[in-house]
Design an enzyme around this catalytic site. Structure first.
Site, PDB file in Angstrom:
ATOM      1  N   GLU A 206       0.840  -1.197   0.000  1.00 39.33           N
ATOM      2  CA  GLU A 206       0.000   0.000   0.000  1.00 39.33           C
ATOM      3  C   GLU A 206       0.876   1.248   0.000  1.00 39.33           C
ATOM      4  OE1 GLU A 206      -2.672   1.198  -0.549  1.00 39.33           O
ATOM      5  OE2 GLU A 206      -4.377   0.348   0.494  1.00 39.33           O
ATOM      6  N   ASP A 207       0.406   2.277  -0.650  1.00 41.81           N
ATOM      7  CA  ASP A 207       1.142   3.542  -0.583  1.00 41.81           C
ATOM      8  C   ASP A 207       0.964   4.199   0.784  1.00 41.81           C
ATOM      9  OD1 ASP A 207      -1.523   3.873  -1.244  1.00 41.81           O
ATOM     10  OD2 ASP A 207      -1.208   5.654  -2.456  1.00 41.81           O
TER      11      ASP A 207
ATOM     12  N   ASP B 153      -3.942   4.817   6.390  1.00 34.36           N
ATOM     13  CA  ASP B 153      -4.535   6.042   6.937  1.00 34.36           C
ATOM     14  C   ASP B 153      -5.517   5.638   8.051  1.00 34.36           C
ATOM     15  OD1 ASP B 153      -5.598   8.584   7.210  1.00 34.36           O
ATOM     16  OD2 ASP B 153      -6.238   8.819   5.152  1.00 34.36           O
TER      17      ASP B 153
ATOM     18  N   PHE C  50      -1.540  16.299   3.957  1.00 39.41           N
ATOM     19  CA  PHE C  50      -2.088  15.901   2.653  1.00 39.41           C
ATOM     20  C   PHE C  50      -0.918  15.723   1.697  1.00 39.41           C
ATOM     21  CE2 PHE C  50      -6.046  16.565  -0.157  1.00 39.41           C
ATOM     22  CZ  PHE C  50      -5.546  15.678  -1.113  1.00 39.41           C
TER      23      PHE C  50
ATOM     24  N   ARG D  19       0.117  11.743  -9.368  1.00 37.05           N
ATOM     25  CA  ARG D  19       0.634  10.419  -9.023  1.00 37.05           C
ATOM     26  C   ARG D  19       2.051  10.210  -9.553  1.00 37.05           C
ATOM     27  NH1 ARG D  19      -3.640   7.198  -7.041  1.00 37.05           N
ATOM     28  NH2 ARG D  19      -5.672   7.556  -7.985  1.00 37.05           N
TER      29      ARG D  19
HETATM   30  C1  PRP Z   1      -5.674   5.347  -0.560  1.00 37.49           C
HETATM   31  C2  PRP Z   1      -4.514   4.406  -0.318  1.00 37.49           C
HETATM   32  C3  PRP Z   1      -5.135   3.278   0.435  1.00 37.49           C
HETATM   33  C4  PRP Z   1      -6.226   3.963   1.225  1.00 37.49           C
HETATM   34  C5  PRP Z   1      -5.769   4.133   2.625  1.00 37.49           C
HETATM   35  O1  PRP Z   1      -6.383   4.908  -1.670  1.00 37.49           O
HETATM   36  O2  PRP Z   1      -3.957   3.957  -1.537  1.00 37.49           O
HETATM   37  O3  PRP Z   1      -5.689   2.300  -0.413  1.00 37.49           O
HETATM   38  O4  PRP Z   1      -6.451   5.239   0.622  1.00 37.49           O
HETATM   39  O5  PRP Z   1      -6.759   4.759   3.352  1.00 37.49           O
HETATM   40  P1  PRP Z   1      -7.470   4.122   4.630  1.00 37.49           P
HETATM   41  O6  PRP Z   1      -6.378   3.551   5.522  1.00 37.49           O
HETATM   42  O7  PRP Z   1      -8.156   5.301   5.228  1.00 37.49           O
HETATM   43  O8  PRP Z   1      -8.424   3.063   4.146  1.00 37.49           O
HETATM   44  P2  PRP Z   1      -7.398   5.793  -2.500  1.00 37.49           P
HETATM   45  O9  PRP Z   1      -8.787   5.457  -2.119  1.00 37.49           O
HETATM   46  O10 PRP Z   1      -6.999   7.233  -2.422  1.00 37.49           O
HETATM   47  O11 PRP Z   1      -7.198   5.188  -3.961  1.00 37.49           O
HETATM   48  P3  PRP Z   1      -5.915   5.252  -4.921  1.00 37.49           P
HETATM   49  O12 PRP Z   1      -4.904   4.270  -4.396  1.00 37.49           O
HETATM   50  O13 PRP Z   1      -6.454   4.868  -6.254  1.00 37.49           O
HETATM   51  O14 PRP Z   1      -5.395   6.676  -4.871  1.00 37.49           O
END
Ligand code: PRP
Length: 178
Positions: A99-100, A103, A152, A165
């Site tokens: 995961e990136d 959160d 952010f 991205r």
């Molecule tokens: C982001 C990130 C995780 C998630 C983490 O994805 O890549 O998948 O949010 O958040 P959390 O811990 O609150 O669940 P996003 O929905 O922004 O999609 P993306 O990867 O396509 O940008």
């Protein structure tokens, strides 16, 4: 603080590369002699997975899943849905979810739950960034690149309305542009 295209840099490409190299060494050490499936969570994890995969020397394959975002505000309702499933079965395999950013933890809690139903041999999590102050679910990554306050961030896979991205550094979204 240095900037890239007018954006403040939080972590430079060099710092990211160095940290991913260390994470790769740790993962290689922990999975010595084993096979590994890295599962990237689209889309944000793609650049991190590409670099992390090249930083490990274990026998590694890739798979990808996508989850619906429902927008960040609704995410807090716990509504996470799989919109692209795994291509290959993970039963009996060593899985690393990539995961990136970790959160609230809702996405990874959901993914961990459904992956565990497939009985992998092991299940680990690697997150390039961790925002522990935002956590709703009790979940931690086994490998964390950088732990950060509630900022952010954009770049290195992370977006603002799908943009940024491709920034090579992890930058801060200017408050007046949010
Ligand atoms: C982001 C990130 C995780 C998630 C983490 O994805 O890549 O998948 O949010 O958040 P959390 O811990 O609150 O669940 P996003 O929905 O922004 O999609 P993306 O990867 O396509 O940008």
């Amino acid at each position: 603080m240095s900037t890239y295209q007018g954006l403040e840099i939080l972590f430079t490409r060099e710092q990211i590369a160095e940290r991913i190299k260390e994470m790769g060494k740790q993962i290689t050490h922990d999975l010595e002699g084993e096979k590994l499936v890295m599962i990237g969570v689209l889309k944000g994890a793609a650049p991190f997975l590409a670099d992390l995969a090249r930083a490990v020397t274990v026998d590694t394959t890739f798979d990808f899943v996508a989850v619906s975002s429902y927008g960040k505000s609704n995410r807090t309702s716990g509504a996470v849905k799989l919109i692209k499933d795994l291509d290959e079965p993970i039963e009996g395999k060593n899985v690393l979810i990539v995961e990136d950013i970790l959160d609230t933890g809702l996405t990874l809690t959901y993914l961990r739950k459904i992956f565990l139903q497939h009985h992998p041999k092991s299940l680990r999590i690697a997150a390039l960034l961790d925002k522990p102050s935002r956590r709703i679910e009790k979940i931690e990554a086994d490998y964390v690149g950088f732990s950060i306050p509630n900022l952010f961030v954009i770049g290195f896979g992370m977006d603002y309305a799908e943009r940024y991205r491709n920034l090579p550094d992890i930058c801060l979204m200017p408050p007046d542009a949010q």
